[in-house]
Scaffold this motif. Sequence first.
Motif, PDB file in Angstrom:
ATOM      1  N   LEU A 184      59.987  59.267 114.193  1.00  0.00           N
ATOM      2  CA  LEU A 184      60.709  60.261 113.406  1.00  0.00           C
ATOM      3  C   LEU A 184      60.465  61.659 113.988  1.00  0.00           C
ATOM      4  O   LEU A 184      59.456  61.877 114.682  1.00  0.00           O
ATOM      5  CB  LEU A 184      60.246  60.214 111.952  1.00  0.00           C
ATOM      6  CG  LEU A 184      60.358  58.856 111.253  1.00  0.00           C
ATOM      7  CD1 LEU A 184      59.885  58.968 109.809  1.00  0.00           C
ATOM      8  CD2 LEU A 184      61.778  58.329 111.312  1.00  0.00           C
ATOM      9  N   PRO A 185      61.342  62.623 113.717  1.00  0.00           N
ATOM     10  CA  PRO A 185      61.150  63.977 114.248  1.00  0.00           C
ATOM     11  C   PRO A 185      59.822  64.629 113.864  1.00  0.00           C
ATOM     12  O   PRO A 185      59.323  65.487 114.577  1.00  0.00           O
ATOM     13  CB  PRO A 185      62.336  64.759 113.666  1.00  0.00           C
ATOM     14  CG  PRO A 185      63.391  63.727 113.460  1.00  0.00           C
ATOM     15  CD  PRO A 185      62.633  62.483 113.039  1.00  0.00           C
ATOM     16  N   ASN A 186      59.213  64.191 112.751  1.00  0.00           N
ATOM     17  CA  ASN A 186      57.914  64.748 112.355  1.00  0.00           C
ATOM     18  C   ASN A 186      56.752  64.047 113.051  1.00  0.00           C
ATOM     19  O   ASN A 186      55.590  64.347 112.796  1.00  0.00           O
ATOM     20  CB  ASN A 186      57.736  64.694 110.838  1.00  0.00           C
ATOM     21  CG  ASN A 186      57.685  63.279 110.295  1.00  0.00           C
ATOM     22  OD1 ASN A 186      57.726  62.301 111.042  1.00  0.00           O
ATOM     23  ND2 ASN A 186      57.603  63.153 108.976  1.00  0.00           N
ATOM     24  N   GLY A 187      57.064  63.080 113.941  1.00  0.00           N
ATOM     25  CA  GLY A 187      56.031  62.400 114.717  1.00  0.00           C
ATOM     26  C   GLY A 187      55.540  61.097 114.123  1.00  0.00           C
ATOM     27  O   GLY A 187      54.724  60.411 114.734  1.00  0.00           O
ATOM     28  N   VAL A 188      56.021  60.721 112.964  1.00  0.00           N
ATOM     29  CA  VAL A 188      55.597  59.470 112.332  1.00  0.00           C
ATOM     30  C   VAL A 188      56.228  58.290 113.075  1.00  0.00           C
ATOM     31  O   VAL A 188      57.434  58.290 113.347  1.00  0.00           O
ATOM     32  CB  VAL A 188      55.994  59.436 110.838  1.00  0.00           C
ATOM     33  CG1 VAL A 188      55.765  58.066 110.230  1.00  0.00           C
ATOM     34  CG2 VAL A 188      55.226  60.499 110.077  1.00  0.00           C
ATOM     35  N   GLN A 198      68.269  64.973 119.107  1.00  0.00           N
ATOM     36  CA  GLN A 198      67.161  65.330 118.219  1.00  0.00           C
ATOM     37  C   GLN A 198      66.063  65.993 119.035  1.00  0.00           C
ATOM     38  O   GLN A 198      65.897  65.722 120.225  1.00  0.00           O
ATOM     39  CB  GLN A 198      66.620  64.092 117.511  1.00  0.00           C
ATOM     40  CG  GLN A 198      67.587  63.540 116.480  1.00  0.00           C
ATOM     41  CD  GLN A 198      66.962  62.392 115.718  1.00  0.00           C
ATOM     42  OE1 GLN A 198      66.899  61.281 116.218  1.00  0.00           O
ATOM     43  NE2 GLN A 198      66.489  62.676 114.525  1.00  0.00           N
ATOM     44  N   MET A 210      61.837  67.503 118.914  1.00  0.00           N
ATOM     45  CA  MET A 210      60.519  67.380 118.293  1.00  0.00           C
ATOM     46  C   MET A 210      59.692  68.615 118.653  1.00  0.00           C
ATOM     47  O   MET A 210      59.910  69.221 119.699  1.00  0.00           O
ATOM     48  CB  MET A 210      59.856  66.102 118.808  1.00  0.00           C
ATOM     49  CG  MET A 210      58.456  65.884 118.327  1.00  0.00           C
ATOM     50  SD  MET A 210      57.836  64.295 118.885  1.00  0.00           S
ATOM     51  CE  MET A 210      58.384  63.304 117.530  1.00  0.00           C
ATOM     52  N   SER A 211      58.730  68.950 117.814  1.00  0.00           N
ATOM     53  CA  SER A 211      57.880  70.113 118.075  1.00  0.00           C
ATOM     54  C   SER A 211      56.898  69.831 119.215  1.00  0.00           C
ATOM     55  O   SER A 211      56.533  68.686 119.472  1.00  0.00           O
ATOM     56  CB  SER A 211      57.104  70.503 116.814  1.00  0.00           C
ATOM     57  OG  SER A 211      56.125  69.522 116.521  1.00  0.00           O
ATOM     58  N   LYS A 218      53.407  67.838 118.349  1.00  0.00           N
ATOM     59  CA  LYS A 218      53.609  66.420 118.032  1.00  0.00           C
ATOM     60  C   LYS A 218      54.015  65.640 119.271  1.00  0.00           C
ATOM     61  O   LYS A 218      53.539  64.533 119.515  1.00  0.00           O
ATOM     62  CB  LYS A 218      54.673  66.247 116.943  1.00  0.00           C
ATOM     63  CG  LYS A 218      54.115  66.298 115.566  1.00  0.00           C
ATOM     64  CD  LYS A 218      53.225  65.091 115.347  1.00  0.00           C
ATOM     65  CE  LYS A 218      52.496  65.220 114.049  1.00  0.00           C
ATOM     66  NZ  LYS A 218      51.390  64.309 113.898  1.00  0.00           N
ATOM     67  N   GLN A 230      65.459  58.837 118.539  1.00  0.00           N
ATOM     68  CA  GLN A 230      65.016  58.033 117.406  1.00  0.00           C
ATOM     69  C   GLN A 230      65.955  56.831 117.334  1.00  0.00           C
ATOM     70  O   GLN A 230      67.088  56.939 116.887  1.00  0.00           O
ATOM     71  CB  GLN A 230      65.090  58.860 116.121  1.00  0.00           C
ATOM     72  CG  GLN A 230      64.647  58.115 114.888  1.00  0.00           C
ATOM     73  CD  GLN A 230      64.819  58.969 113.640  1.00  0.00           C
ATOM     74  OE1 GLN A 230      65.003  60.175 113.697  1.00  0.00           O
ATOM     75  NE2 GLN A 230      64.750  58.328 112.491  1.00  0.00           N
TER      76      GLN A 230
END
Length: 169
Positions: free
Chosen positions: A66-70, A92, A94-95, A98, A124
Motif C-alpha cells: 500500500l502507499p503507506n508501506g503496509v 502511485q 510512496m514517501s 517508507k 500496487q
Amino acid sequence: FFSALLISRTQHPTTRKMALAKEKVAAANQVGLKIYLGFEERACRLVFPFEERFASGAPPMLHTILPNGVLETEKELAPKKDKGMITYAYPQTMSDPKAEELLADPINEPFIWKRDDGSWALVQTWPINFDDPFRKEFEVAEANPDANLFSDQAVTEFRRTCAAMFGPQ
C-alpha cells in the motif's frame, strides 16, 4: 512480451441494490455517517494475464504494498489458466522513508523504485482470476481508449513490474 489490458466498468445501482442500499443508509445515519444513493462507479484498471505462459522456473512472488508501506498481500503466483495481476490505471507514489525501508528487502524491488524525477514509484498490484465472469463484467481493451482514464505512465510502470517479476520474454 507484455501487453497491458485496459479494463473498465461502470456500475449502475439496480432496483434490488437500491433497496438494500436504503437499509444501509438508514443504519449508517443512526451512527452519524453520510451515504449518498445513486453513486456510479467507473473502475479502470490495468491487467496482466500471466496465466500458464510462465510455467518454467520458480514462480514469482507478488507483494501488494500500500502507499503507506503496509504489506497487504504476499503470494506466490502459480502459472494457471485465467490467472492474472491487476493494478490501478494511474501512477502511485510512496514517501522516501517508507520506500527506502521496504527496499532493504530486494524482493520488493519489482514494486518500488526511484523515478528519474526523484519520486518513488509504487505499483500496487494484486492477483485476480481473469476468467469469463471477470471478462463479462469489464470492458477489455488492448489499446488505450482514453488517456484521461488510463495513464501512459501507469502502463509503463506496470510493464516494468511485470518484466521484473516474469522476465523480459
